[in-house]
Design a protein around this motif. Sequence first.
Motif, PDB file in Angstrom:
ATOM      1  N   GLU A   1     -10.626  12.663   0.136  1.00 11.54           N
ATOM      2  CA  GLU A   1     -12.004  12.510  -0.441  1.00 11.54           C
ATOM      3  C   GLU A   1     -12.376  11.138  -0.637  1.00 11.54           C
ATOM      4  O   GLU A   1     -13.215  10.620  -0.562  1.00 11.54           O
ATOM      5  CB  GLU A   1     -12.348  13.244  -1.830  1.00 11.54           C
ATOM      6  N   TYR A   2     -11.003  10.391  -0.965  1.00 12.66           N
ATOM      7  CA  TYR A   2     -11.175   8.997  -1.387  1.00 12.66           C
ATOM      8  C   TYR A   2     -10.601   8.118  -0.287  1.00 12.66           C
ATOM      9  O   TYR A   2     -10.618   6.824  -0.322  1.00 12.66           O
ATOM     10  CB  TYR A   2     -10.545   8.607  -2.713  1.00 12.66           C
ATOM     11  N   GLY A   3     -10.254   8.605   0.890  1.00 19.73           N
ATOM     12  CA  GLY A   3      -9.464   7.722   1.988  1.00 19.73           C
ATOM     13  C   GLY A   3      -8.151   7.651   1.811  1.00 19.73           C
ATOM     14  O   GLY A   3      -7.326   7.514   2.844  1.00 19.73           O
ATOM     15  N   SER A   4      -7.683   7.727   0.646  1.00 21.12           N
ATOM     16  CA  SER A   4      -6.162   7.549   0.328  1.00 21.12           C
ATOM     17  C   SER A   4      -5.847   7.927  -1.187  1.00 21.12           C
ATOM     18  O   SER A   4      -6.800   7.619  -2.043  1.00 21.12           O
ATOM     19  CB  SER A   4      -5.662   6.268   0.727  1.00 21.12           C
ATOM     20  N   MET A   5      -4.692   8.197  -1.630  1.00 24.62           N
ATOM     21  CA  MET A   5      -4.502   8.343  -2.982  1.00 24.62           C
ATOM     22  C   MET A   5      -4.383   6.778  -3.613  1.00 24.62           C
ATOM     23  O   MET A   5      -4.750   6.866  -4.720  1.00 24.62           O
ATOM     24  CB  MET A   5      -2.963   9.089  -3.226  1.00 24.62           C
ATOM     25  N   ASP A   6      -3.900   5.779  -2.811  1.00 20.25           N
ATOM     26  CA  ASP A   6      -4.232   4.425  -3.422  1.00 20.25           C
ATOM     27  C   ASP A   6      -5.665   4.133  -3.576  1.00 20.25           C
ATOM     28  O   ASP A   6      -5.685   3.530  -4.757  1.00 20.25           O
ATOM     29  CB  ASP A   6      -3.478   3.459  -2.662  1.00 20.25           C
ATOM     30  N   ALA A   7      -6.374   4.462  -3.030  1.00 15.82           N
ATOM     31  CA  ALA A   7      -7.778   4.375  -3.223  1.00 15.82           C
ATOM     32  C   ALA A   7      -8.281   4.877  -4.540  1.00 15.82           C
ATOM     33  O   ALA A   7      -9.034   4.387  -5.213  1.00 15.82           O
ATOM     34  CB  ALA A   7      -8.668   4.704  -1.958  1.00 15.82           C
ATOM     35  N   PHE A   8      -7.932   6.276  -4.611  1.00  8.39           N
ATOM     36  CA  PHE A   8      -8.249   6.869  -5.867  1.00  8.39           C
ATOM     37  C   PHE A   8      -7.538   6.363  -7.192  1.00  8.39           C
ATOM     38  O   PHE A   8      -8.564   6.212  -7.966  1.00  8.39           O
ATOM     39  CB  PHE A   8      -7.734   8.173  -5.719  1.00  8.39           C
ATOM     40  N   ILE A   9      -6.588   6.113  -7.184  1.00  4.11           N
ATOM     41  CA  ILE A   9      -5.919   5.403  -8.367  1.00  4.11           C
ATOM     42  C   ILE A   9      -6.208   4.112  -8.981  1.00  4.11           C
ATOM     43  O   ILE A   9      -6.117   3.511 -10.003  1.00  4.11           O
ATOM     44  CB  ILE A   9      -4.290   5.643  -8.791  1.00  4.11           C
TER      45      ILE A   9
ATOM     46  N   LYS B   1       0.617  -1.225   0.021  1.00  4.61           N
ATOM     47  CA  LYS B   1       0.009  -0.107   0.049  1.00  4.61           C
ATOM     48  C   LYS B   1       0.937   1.273  -0.174  1.00  4.61           C
ATOM     49  O   LYS B   1       1.827   1.319   0.649  1.00  4.61           O
ATOM     50  CB  LYS B   1      -0.942   0.068   1.133  1.00  4.61           C
ATOM     51  N   TYR B   2       0.587   2.212  -0.988  1.00  3.10           N
ATOM     52  CA  TYR B   2       1.566   3.484  -0.931  1.00  3.10           C
ATOM     53  C   TYR B   2       1.053   4.333  -0.379  1.00  3.10           C
ATOM     54  O   TYR B   2      -0.242   4.866  -0.216  1.00  3.10           O
ATOM     55  CB  TYR B   2       1.589   3.780  -2.469  1.00  3.10           C
ATOM     56  N   SER B   3       1.915   5.091   0.419  1.00  3.87           N
ATOM     57  CA  SER B   3       1.655   6.259   1.179  1.00  3.87           C
ATOM     58  C   SER B   3       1.731   7.510   0.486  1.00  3.87           C
ATOM     59  O   SER B   3       2.045   7.497  -0.670  1.00  3.87           O
ATOM     60  CB  SER B   3       2.960   6.456   2.461  1.00  3.87           C
TER      61      SER B   3
END
Length: 325
Positions: A189-197, A104-106
């Motif tokens: 908005e999405y919880g994390s950038m990882d969740a978005f991409i 999981k990417y920070s």
Amino acid sequence: MGQDKGADKVGQQKQAGIPYRTAVAVRSPEGHLIRDARMGIPYETQSVRLCEAPQMRADWMGSGTEMQNKTHYLFVIRDYLEAEGLTYAPVMQEEMQRRKNGKKYSMQDHVRGMIYALLSNQTKWHRIEPHLSEIDALFFYYEPERILCKPHRYFSQGLFDLKCGNRNTEAQMETLAENIRTLERIAAEYGSMDAFITAEPAALIVPKLAGEQSPYKLKWMGDALVWEYLRNMGIDGAKPDTHLRRFFGCDRMGGGAHSPATIREVLDQVDALSEETGLSKTEIDNLIWSFSADGYGKVCTKTPHCQKCPVKGYCKTGYGIYSHE
């Protein structure tokens, strides 16, 4: 009737163990060669032609439309690069494996991926690669809070001091803080950038980050650089940059209508090649990039070096130059 030289050549190839194929040779009424549309190799009248280098290792079975190709020109390119020690193993291939393994990417990872993409713009990567550890330190190992505390010229001057700047570096660093805040807003908005991409296919994420009218637009990043950023985050894809657009142009290896190829033509052809060969899109990108870029293969460059190209028989430019030697 005289001896069929093409058939005789096939017999010699059989005896020598050199790959061959059987097919009916055809010319147009004007006497021009007819091209095999599937493989992009012209036939000669009363002869059979395949790119004749034995290292192509093609195993052809059957004849006519029943031919089955068990290898592909991409594997020829890969063998050539490996034999010459020219294959570049970019960070994104390692990242793709890490993502497959569950990483999981920070936010720091995403800032790093974005900055690496910006650094690849309008420059030769072999100038950047030796300085990556120094660049990591310059950007405080991508801690957003520390980056946001510094004026943009701290980073632009640091890059120029390392001789890693490009023509857009000043503008890129001027909007870096704004881009980081955009990433933070998306993550909120999405919880994390990882969740978005990973919420949608990458092809749908790119326009959200590159589109001028998108609320998530990253400044100084178009489609190619957003693809680079996503690939730095372990997302499988190809960066439709100058090298790939040139390679897939209709006058070289491409099957589209433009030279250089459009971004859409590059992405569609890489998708098809991935399905055909089983290679990831990232690996296909890497092979073609390594085959073309300064400091690496330097074969399919702006002025192509067809004389050393191992797949020139598949190429409209290479075949046109060397088919009558």
